[in-house]
Design an enzyme around this catalytic site. Structure first.
Site, PDB file in Angstrom:
ATOM      1  N   LYS A 213      90.762  27.289 -50.831  1.00 17.77           N
ATOM      2  CA  LYS A 213      91.402  28.223 -49.887  1.00 17.77           C
ATOM      3  C   LYS A 213      92.889  28.374 -50.235  1.00 17.77           C
ATOM      4  O   LYS A 213      93.399  29.459 -50.363  1.00 17.77           O
ATOM      5  CB  LYS A 213      91.215  27.712 -48.457  1.00 17.77           C
ATOM      6  CG  LYS A 213      91.820  28.598 -47.413  1.00 17.77           C
ATOM      7  CD  LYS A 213      91.507  28.130 -46.004  1.00 17.77           C
ATOM      8  CE  LYS A 213      92.321  28.930 -44.995  1.00 17.77           C
ATOM      9  NZ  LYS A 213      92.089  28.534 -43.622  1.00 17.77           N
ATOM     10  N   GLU A 219      93.408  17.585 -55.872  1.00 11.82           N
ATOM     11  CA  GLU A 219      92.180  17.206 -56.580  1.00 11.82           C
ATOM     12  C   GLU A 219      91.556  18.400 -57.291  1.00 11.82           C
ATOM     13  O   GLU A 219      91.198  18.338 -58.472  1.00 11.82           O
ATOM     14  CB  GLU A 219      91.142  16.647 -55.584  1.00 11.82           C
ATOM     15  CG  GLU A 219      91.528  15.358 -54.910  1.00 11.82           C
ATOM     16  CD  GLU A 219      92.234  15.578 -53.576  1.00 11.82           C
ATOM     17  OE1 GLU A 219      92.959  16.590 -53.433  1.00 11.82           O
ATOM     18  OE2 GLU A 219      92.061  14.737 -52.678  1.00 11.82           O
ATOM     19  N   GLY A 273      88.631  26.090 -43.644  1.00  9.72           N
ATOM     20  CA  GLY A 273      87.925  25.547 -44.816  1.00  9.72           C
ATOM     21  C   GLY A 273      86.524  25.071 -44.483  1.00  9.72           C
ATOM     22  O   GLY A 273      85.549  25.425 -45.153  1.00  9.72           O
ATOM     23  N   ARG A 274      86.403  24.279 -43.417  1.00 12.18           N
ATOM     24  CA  ARG A 274      85.090  23.703 -43.093  1.00 12.18           C
ATOM     25  C   ARG A 274      84.143  24.720 -42.472  1.00 12.18           C
ATOM     26  O   ARG A 274      82.983  24.424 -42.226  1.00 12.18           O
ATOM     27  CB  ARG A 274      85.267  22.488 -42.175  1.00 12.18           C
ATOM     28  CG  ARG A 274      86.067  22.747 -40.922  1.00 12.18           C
ATOM     29  CD  ARG A 274      86.477  21.447 -40.261  1.00 12.18           C
ATOM     30  NE  ARG A 274      87.389  21.661 -39.128  1.00 12.18           N
ATOM     31  CZ  ARG A 274      88.694  21.765 -39.228  1.00 12.18           C
ATOM     32  NH1 ARG A 274      89.277  21.711 -40.407  1.00 12.18           N
ATOM     33  NH2 ARG A 274      89.439  21.929 -38.152  1.00 12.18           N
ATOM     34  N   GLU A 360      86.491  16.575 -38.625  1.00 10.40           N
ATOM     35  CA  GLU A 360      87.792  17.169 -38.909  1.00 10.40           C
ATOM     36  C   GLU A 360      88.183  18.126 -37.774  1.00 10.40           C
ATOM     37  O   GLU A 360      89.359  18.333 -37.489  1.00 10.40           O
ATOM     38  CB  GLU A 360      87.778  17.901 -40.261  1.00 10.40           C
ATOM     39  CG  GLU A 360      89.163  18.090 -40.841  1.00 10.40           C
ATOM     40  CD  GLU A 360      89.166  18.614 -42.268  1.00 10.40           C
ATOM     41  OE1 GLU A 360      88.828  19.784 -42.468  1.00 10.40           O
ATOM     42  OE2 GLU A 360      89.521  17.854 -43.190  1.00 10.40           O
ATOM     43  N   HIS A 391      64.425   2.889 -43.009  1.00 10.98           N
ATOM     44  CA  HIS A 391      64.397   1.644 -43.783  1.00 10.98           C
ATOM     45  C   HIS A 391      65.802   1.155 -44.072  1.00 10.98           C
ATOM     46  O   HIS A 391      66.011   0.334 -44.958  1.00 10.98           O
ATOM     47  CB  HIS A 391      63.614   1.864 -45.078  1.00 10.98           C
ATOM     48  CG  HIS A 391      62.220   2.335 -44.804  1.00 10.98           C
ATOM     49  ND1 HIS A 391      61.183   1.450 -44.563  1.00 10.98           N
ATOM     50  CD2 HIS A 391      61.708   3.575 -44.654  1.00 10.98           C
ATOM     51  CE1 HIS A 391      60.085   2.153 -44.312  1.00 10.98           C
ATOM     52  NE2 HIS A 391      60.375   3.439 -44.351  1.00 10.98           N
ATOM     53  N   LYS A 516      98.135  12.573 -47.924  1.00  9.79           N
ATOM     54  CA  LYS A 516      98.422  13.418 -49.092  1.00  9.79           C
ATOM     55  C   LYS A 516      99.868  13.248 -49.528  1.00  9.79           C
ATOM     56  O   LYS A 516     100.172  13.141 -50.715  1.00  9.79           O
ATOM     57  CB  LYS A 516      98.223  14.904 -48.737  1.00  9.79           C
ATOM     58  CG  LYS A 516      96.808  15.385 -48.719  1.00  9.79           C
ATOM     59  CD  LYS A 516      96.823  16.927 -48.597  1.00  9.79           C
ATOM     60  CE  LYS A 516      95.544  17.442 -48.006  1.00  9.79           C
ATOM     61  NZ  LYS A 516      95.579  18.875 -47.715  1.00  9.79           N
TER      62      LYS A 516
HETATM   63  O1  LIG Z   1      90.006  24.819 -49.977  1.00  8.56           O
HETATM   64  P1  LIG Z   1      91.221  23.968 -50.159  1.00  8.56           P
HETATM   65  O2  LIG Z   1      92.475  24.682 -49.766  1.00  8.56           O
HETATM   66  O3  LIG Z   1      91.285  23.432 -51.555  1.00  8.56           O
HETATM   67  O4  LIG Z   1      91.096  22.752 -49.184  1.00  8.56           O
HETATM   68  C1  LIG Z   1      90.113  21.772 -49.304  1.00  8.56           C
HETATM   69  C2  LIG Z   1      90.090  20.829 -48.131  1.00  8.56           C
HETATM   70  O5  LIG Z   1      91.248  20.031 -48.144  1.00  8.56           O
HETATM   71  C3  LIG Z   1      92.043  19.809 -47.001  1.00  8.56           C
HETATM   72  O6  LIG Z   1      92.670  18.571 -47.147  1.00  8.56           O
HETATM   73  C4  LIG Z   1      91.360  19.891 -45.676  1.00  8.56           C
HETATM   74  O7  LIG Z   1      91.244  18.647 -45.066  1.00  8.56           O
HETATM   75  C5  LIG Z   1      90.004  20.529 -45.703  1.00  8.56           C
HETATM   76  O8  LIG Z   1      89.801  21.168 -44.475  1.00  8.56           O
HETATM   77  C6  LIG Z   1      89.872  21.519 -46.825  1.00  8.56           C
HETATM   78  O9  LIG Z   1      88.577  22.083 -46.764  1.00  8.56           O
END
Ligand SMILES: O=P(O)(O)OC[C@H]1O[C@H](O)[C@H](O)[C@@H](O)[C@@H]1O
Length: 568
Positions: A213, A219, A273-274, A360, A391, A516
């Site tokens: 996004k 990462e 994002g989620r 989240e 199990h 972060k």
């Molecule tokens: O899609 P991006 O901007 O790379 O974000 C990826 C993810 O990282 C963040 O730290 C948030 O906690 C998430 O809500 C998000 O989906």
């Protein structure tokens, strides 16, 4: 907002608190004998069947929860969401994932503008691009058609698409349309994940989709640079244009990265994002793998639930009922966790996805107005498909802590198997457990029953099951793109309902920021120590000691670093 307006200060909340005492006097063993009660706790919509009779609740519990919904202005809050108001107030944004799956002719506005045409512009672009890709008319640097896709992204840019991909992998229609193709995901910044995601793939026939996004997530960007290196070291830097595309709201950074803006697929800041799996985040990789027509069915399934959620009265409304019951379990009965237990292996990535959607969204400590909450919001979600979970952790659920469970079953298997001579088909065997477990939890087993079964006295305490453990059962007619969309939307809206009731902002995520920024400081230190031998400075004793140990281990990075890619 003054703290007096917190939901816990309303009469319906206090009434429910008092009601807990009455419910504590009941046992599901008895409640389940009341057929009228059970009948009133079943709801069907579009072939989805919800049975919530195994909740520690009476009919009047539901009435009281509906009063709580009124006190929380649930209907108004849902309307505000669908009307595109900036309900994500700390980020000053609308929350419009429902627009991502709206029919073409629907009008959903954000900031005075109908966003549905923009949504369809991107969907049409994905349709056209995935057709070119799948037909082989889009070729890579060496003229070969591309068959494999690696989607690079994390969090919301990963978990939803992974869940849907996994759910469809064994669906006959999806299998047919995915023949000869692979869709893989690269999420973790761990280089092992890089190695695993490209093992056996040929850069010549691989497309990398960078999904982010913000296009700044550390990462994802490192993984994207790594795969860019993997492609350009094999095919030359000019190959990036044909082998890398992107999904983002930040098209400026996409272009800076070196991806042709023509091959960038947009979405918008009003998509969290989620909640983004129905945007290009999920639709692009899934269409490349399964074709747009399959993915369109997924969007239609989600849209059917959006409509149901928006227009159905609360006592027949699946996401609303589930949200109310979750709040009942968490805030009143004091059960902070929930197990998500699909009796369907294709749903193995459902719980991990819902973990992000739920935890989240609702893992917050203050109200939407910043007032510290005097009660706990959010719930701890976890889960595994049945029967595997049986199990593993079910022991704790049966005799240890009380964990409300979501049992999700499917009437017809994607992959039926029946062996001549067996008592039941393999799917019936699976579903025997789906039906047995909720009753085992609800009824338990008493010492009297054990005595009558001649169980030795010293074992009776160990073999007793207290029962009275709540669950819901949700039965889907089958698992296909449409019902996967429905399932997703039910849970998304259920989480929103919980947040609306608790009076929190379910659509921001400030809690992920601190870690972060501390990692940035560590990254600088690791670089300085590795390349210049700088001593560790500015960290507490504990962190400094472990970092020193870590740095003592041999690293391939010296003062004169060279590019190193996985040997996979
Ligand atoms: O899609 P991006 O901007 O790379 O974000 C990826 C993810 O990282 C963040 O730290 C948030 O906690 C998430 O809500 C998000 O989906």
């Amino acid at each position: 907002m003054a703290s007096s307006t917190l939901i816990c200060n309303t009469e319906p909340w206090k009434d429910l608190k008092a009601h807990v005492e009455e419910i504590k006097k009941t046992h599901l063993r008895d409640l389940m004998n009341d057929t009228e009660r059970c009948k009133s706790m079943m709801v069907e919509f579009d072939e989805l069947f919800l049975d919530y009779s195994r909740q520690c609740a009476q009919k009047d519990t539901l009435d009281k929860l509906l009063e709580l919904a009124e006190a929380a202005q649930l209907k108004q809050k849902i309307n505000r969401m669908f009307n595109g108001e900036h309900i994500n107030s700390t980020e000053d944004r609308s929350v419009l994932h429902v627009a991502l799956r709206a029919p073409r002719d629907k009008v959903i506005s954000s900031d005075g503008k109908n966003v549905v045409p923009e949504v369809w512009k991107v969907l049409d672009k994905i349709n056209e691009f995935s057709e070119r890709f799948r037909s082989g008319s889009w070729v890579g640097e060496t003229g070969k058609a591309l068959t494999d896709v690696v989607a690079v992204g994390i969090g919301g840019s990963f978990l939803g698409p992974l869940f849907v991909h996994t759910a469809l992998q064994t669906d006959p229609e999806a299998i047919a349309s995915a023949k000869g193709r692979q869709l893989r995901f690269l999420a973790n910044v761990d280089p092992i994940d890089v190695a695993r995601s490209i093992t056996g793939l040929n850069p010549e026939t691989t497309l990398v989709v960078v999904v982010s996004k913000t296009f700044t997530t550390a990462e994802t960007m490192l993984n994207a640079r790594t795969l860019r290196e993997w492609i350009s070291s094999a095919l030359g830097p000019q190959a990036v244009a044909k082998h890398m595309v992107a999904v983002s709201t930040n098209l400026t950074l996409v272009e800076k990265f070196g991806i042709d803006p023509k091959n960038a697929f947009a979405f918008w800041d009003w998509v969290g994002g989620r909640y983004s799996v129905c945007s290009a985040v999920g639709v692009l990789p899934l269409s490349l793998q399964y074709g747009f027509s399959v993915v369109e069915k997924f969007l239609k399934g989600a849209s059917s639930i959006d409509e149901h959620f928006y227009s159905t009265q609360f006592d027949k409304n699946l996401p609303v009922l589930l949200g109310l019951l979750s709040v009942w379990n968490v805030s009143f009965l004091g059960y902070p966790a929930r197990a998500i237990l699909p009796y369907c292996q294709a749903l193995e990535k459902f719980a991990p996805h819902i973990q992000q959607v739920s935890m989240e969204s609702n893992g917050k400590g203050v109200s939407i107005d910043g007032v510290p909450l005097p009660f706990e919001a959010g719930e701890i979600d976890f889960g595994e498909p049945g029967t595997n979970g049986q199990h593993s952790f079910y022991q704790l659920i049966h005799q240890g802590r009380i964990i409300p469970c979501d049992f999700i079953g499917v009437a017809k298997s994607q992959q039926p198997v029946y062996l001549k001579g067996e008592m039941v088909s393999n799917h019936d065997e699976l579903m025997s457990n789906f039906f047995a477990q909720p009753d085992a939890l609800a009824y338990g087993k008493t010492p009297e029953q054990l005595l009558s079964e001649k169980v030795p006295k010293h074992l009776i305490p160990h073999k007793t099951f207290s029962g009275n453990r709540p669950s819901i059962s949700l039965l889907l007619p089958h698992l296909n793109a449409y019902t996967v969309g429905q399932l997703l939307a039910i849970y998304e809206h259920r989480v929103a309902v919980e947040g609306f009731l608790w009076g929190i902002n379910s659509f921001d995520q400030w809690g992920v920021e601190l870690g972060k920024s501390l990692a940035t400081q560590v990254r600088k230190q690791l670089n300085a120590s590795r390349t210049k031998g700088d001593p560790i400075e500015g960290f507490n004793y504990s962190t400094a000691t472990v970092m020193t140990k870590y740095l003592e281990a041999k690293s391939p990075i010296s003062s004169d670093p060279v590019t190193l890619l996985p040997k996979a």
